[in-house]
Design a protein around this motif. Sequence first.
Motif, PDB file in Angstrom:
ATOM      1  N   ARG A 149      -2.563   9.853   3.301  1.00 30.98           N
ATOM      2  CA  ARG A 149      -3.482   9.167   2.401  1.00 30.98           C
ATOM      3  C   ARG A 149      -2.862   7.823   2.059  1.00 30.98           C
ATOM      4  O   ARG A 149      -1.647   7.730   1.884  1.00 30.98           O
ATOM      5  CB  ARG A 149      -3.694   9.961   1.112  1.00 30.98           C
ATOM      6  N   VAL A 150      -3.692   6.806   1.946  1.00 38.22           N
ATOM      7  CA  VAL A 150      -3.206   5.467   1.637  1.00 38.22           C
ATOM      8  C   VAL A 150      -3.908   4.978   0.380  1.00 38.22           C
ATOM      9  O   VAL A 150      -5.130   4.986   0.297  1.00 38.22           O
ATOM     10  CB  VAL A 150      -3.459   4.489   2.808  1.00 38.22           C
ATOM     11  N   SER A 151      -3.111   4.556  -0.601  1.00 38.74           N
ATOM     12  CA  SER A 151      -3.645   3.953  -1.825  1.00 38.74           C
ATOM     13  C   SER A 151      -3.446   2.458  -1.723  1.00 38.74           C
ATOM     14  O   SER A 151      -2.313   1.981  -1.695  1.00 38.74           O
ATOM     15  CB  SER A 151      -2.915   4.481  -3.056  1.00 38.74           C
ATOM     16  N   ARG A 152      -4.543   1.755  -1.643  1.00 35.90           N
ATOM     17  CA  ARG A 152      -4.457   0.311  -1.498  1.00 35.90           C
ATOM     18  C   ARG A 152      -4.271  -0.332  -2.863  1.00 35.90           C
ATOM     19  O   ARG A 152      -4.753   0.179  -3.871  1.00 35.90           O
ATOM     20  CB  ARG A 152      -5.704  -0.208  -0.826  1.00 35.90           C
ATOM     21  N   PRO A 153      -3.578  -1.461  -2.926  1.00 32.73           N
ATOM     22  CA  PRO A 153      -3.375  -2.126  -4.213  1.00 32.73           C
ATOM     23  C   PRO A 153      -4.696  -2.658  -4.775  1.00 32.73           C
ATOM     24  O   PRO A 153      -5.632  -2.930  -4.029  1.00 32.73           O
ATOM     25  CB  PRO A 153      -2.416  -3.271  -3.881  1.00 32.73           C
ATOM     26  N   VAL A 154      -4.750  -2.790  -6.087  1.00 35.27           N
ATOM     27  CA  VAL A 154      -5.945  -3.301  -6.756  1.00 35.27           C
ATOM     28  C   VAL A 154      -6.025  -4.808  -6.518  1.00 35.27           C
ATOM     29  O   VAL A 154      -5.050  -5.529  -6.733  1.00 35.27           O
ATOM     30  CB  VAL A 154      -5.870  -3.011  -8.274  1.00 35.27           C
ATOM     31  N   PRO A 155      -7.185  -5.313  -6.086  1.00 37.09           N
ATOM     32  CA  PRO A 155      -7.320  -6.760  -5.888  1.00 37.09           C
ATOM     33  C   PRO A 155      -7.163  -7.497  -7.214  1.00 37.09           C
ATOM     34  O   PRO A 155      -7.594  -6.992  -8.266  1.00 37.09           O
ATOM     35  CB  PRO A 155      -8.732  -6.940  -5.340  1.00 37.09           C
ATOM     36  N   PRO A 156      -6.567  -8.682  -7.197  1.00 36.46           N
ATOM     37  CA  PRO A 156      -6.359  -9.426  -8.448  1.00 36.46           C
ATOM     38  C   PRO A 156      -7.640  -9.687  -9.231  1.00 36.46           C
ATOM     39  O   PRO A 156      -7.621  -9.751 -10.449  1.00 36.46           O
ATOM     40  CB  PRO A 156      -5.736 -10.745  -7.976  1.00 36.46           C
ATOM     41  N   ALA A 171       0.854  -1.192   0.000  1.00 39.13           N
ATOM     42  CA  ALA A 171       0.000   0.000   0.000  1.00 39.13           C
ATOM     43  C   ALA A 171       0.887   1.238   0.000  1.00 39.13           C
ATOM     44  O   ALA A 171       1.899   1.291   0.693  1.00 39.13           O
ATOM     45  CB  ALA A 171      -0.910  -0.007   1.228  1.00 39.13           C
ATOM     46  N   LEU A 172       0.527   2.230  -0.796  1.00 41.94           N
ATOM     47  CA  LEU A 172       1.324   3.453  -0.916  1.00 41.94           C
ATOM     48  C   LEU A 172       0.805   4.527   0.032  1.00 41.94           C
ATOM     49  O   LEU A 172      -0.393   4.762   0.122  1.00 41.94           O
ATOM     50  CB  LEU A 172       1.300   3.968  -2.350  1.00 41.94           C
ATOM     51  N   VAL A 173       1.726   5.179   0.713  1.00 42.83           N
ATOM     52  CA  VAL A 173       1.394   6.188   1.713  1.00 42.83           C
ATOM     53  C   VAL A 173       1.967   7.527   1.275  1.00 42.83           C
ATOM     54  O   VAL A 173       3.133   7.612   0.885  1.00 42.83           O
ATOM     55  CB  VAL A 173       1.974   5.795   3.095  1.00 42.83           C
ATOM     56  N   VAL A 174       1.143   8.577   1.344  1.00 41.57           N
ATOM     57  CA  VAL A 174       1.568   9.938   1.020  1.00 41.57           C
ATOM     58  C   VAL A 174       1.146  10.848   2.160  1.00 41.57           C
ATOM     59  O   VAL A 174       0.019  10.756   2.651  1.00 41.57           O
ATOM     60  CB  VAL A 174       0.940  10.437  -0.305  1.00 41.57           C
ATOM     61  N   LEU A 233      -3.458   7.936   9.795  1.00 38.73           N
ATOM     62  CA  LEU A 233      -4.604   7.905   8.892  1.00 38.73           C
ATOM     63  C   LEU A 233      -5.865   8.377   9.607  1.00 38.73           C
ATOM     64  O   LEU A 233      -6.655   9.145   9.050  1.00 38.73           O
ATOM     65  CB  LEU A 233      -4.801   6.494   8.340  1.00 38.73           C
ATOM     66  N   ALA A 234      -6.044   7.962  10.853  1.00 34.48           N
ATOM     67  CA  ALA A 234      -7.216   8.391  11.631  1.00 34.48           C
ATOM     68  C   ALA A 234      -7.192   9.905  11.861  1.00 34.48           C
ATOM     69  O   ALA A 234      -8.245  10.543  11.891  1.00 34.48           O
ATOM     70  CB  ALA A 234      -7.251   7.650  12.965  1.00 34.48           C
ATOM     71  N   ASN A 264       5.360  14.466  -0.274  1.00 34.13           N
ATOM     72  CA  ASN A 264       5.597  14.590  -1.724  1.00 34.13           C
ATOM     73  C   ASN A 264       6.291  13.369  -2.319  1.00 34.13           C
ATOM     74  O   ASN A 264       6.953  13.478  -3.347  1.00 34.13           O
ATOM     75  CB  ASN A 264       6.432  15.839  -2.032  1.00 34.13           C
ATOM     76  N   ASN A 265       6.159  12.213  -1.662  1.00 34.08           N
ATOM     77  CA  ASN A 265       6.835  11.009  -2.137  1.00 34.08           C
ATOM     78  C   ASN A 265       6.059   9.798  -1.633  1.00 34.08           C
ATOM     79  O   ASN A 265       6.057   9.526  -0.444  1.00 34.08           O
ATOM     80  CB  ASN A 265       8.274  10.982  -1.606  1.00 34.08           C
ATOM     81  N   ALA A 266       5.399   9.097  -2.526  1.00 31.78           N
ATOM     82  CA  ALA A 266       4.639   7.909  -2.129  1.00 31.78           C
ATOM     83  C   ALA A 266       5.594   6.767  -1.820  1.00 31.78           C
ATOM     84  O   ALA A 266       6.448   6.425  -2.629  1.00 31.78           O
ATOM     85  CB  ALA A 266       3.686   7.500  -3.233  1.00 31.78           C
ATOM     86  N   LEU A 267       5.469   6.203  -0.633  1.00 36.35           N
ATOM     87  CA  LEU A 267       6.272   5.062  -0.219  1.00 36.35           C
ATOM     88  C   LEU A 267       5.358   3.926   0.199  1.00 36.35           C
ATOM     89  O   LEU A 267       4.282   4.155   0.762  1.00 36.35           O
ATOM     90  CB  LEU A 267       7.172   5.420   0.961  1.00 36.35           C
TER      91      LEU A 267
END
Length: 109
Positions: free
Chosen positions: A83-90, A23-26, A77-78, A50-53
Amino acid sequence: MVRPYAMTKGRTRPVGQEFDLIALVVSDVADSAEPGVGPEQGLILDLCRNNALSVAEIAAETDLPLGVVRVLLGDLLAAEYIRVSRPVPPAMLPDEHILREVINGLRAL
């Protein structure tokens, strides 16, 4: 050195959903010196500004155990500091057959 359970106030699970390793965190915060943000959380905010990790990269960069990073990210996050971008489910990814047909169609042009 601060013990991991002291950083998380004895919690072993994050607030809300579990974080995937990819999951990417910004960070949405301009200054990591926000009220109520500890030094470890401030470091995470600085890394992600300014850098998604990914969660795994954050754990490696901060040299903190993955469980601790997940709890700290849950708190951030709370508080709406990240912001968290979750991976796309297969199951939602396109079928390989469709992609091959598109490639073959493009080659035919």
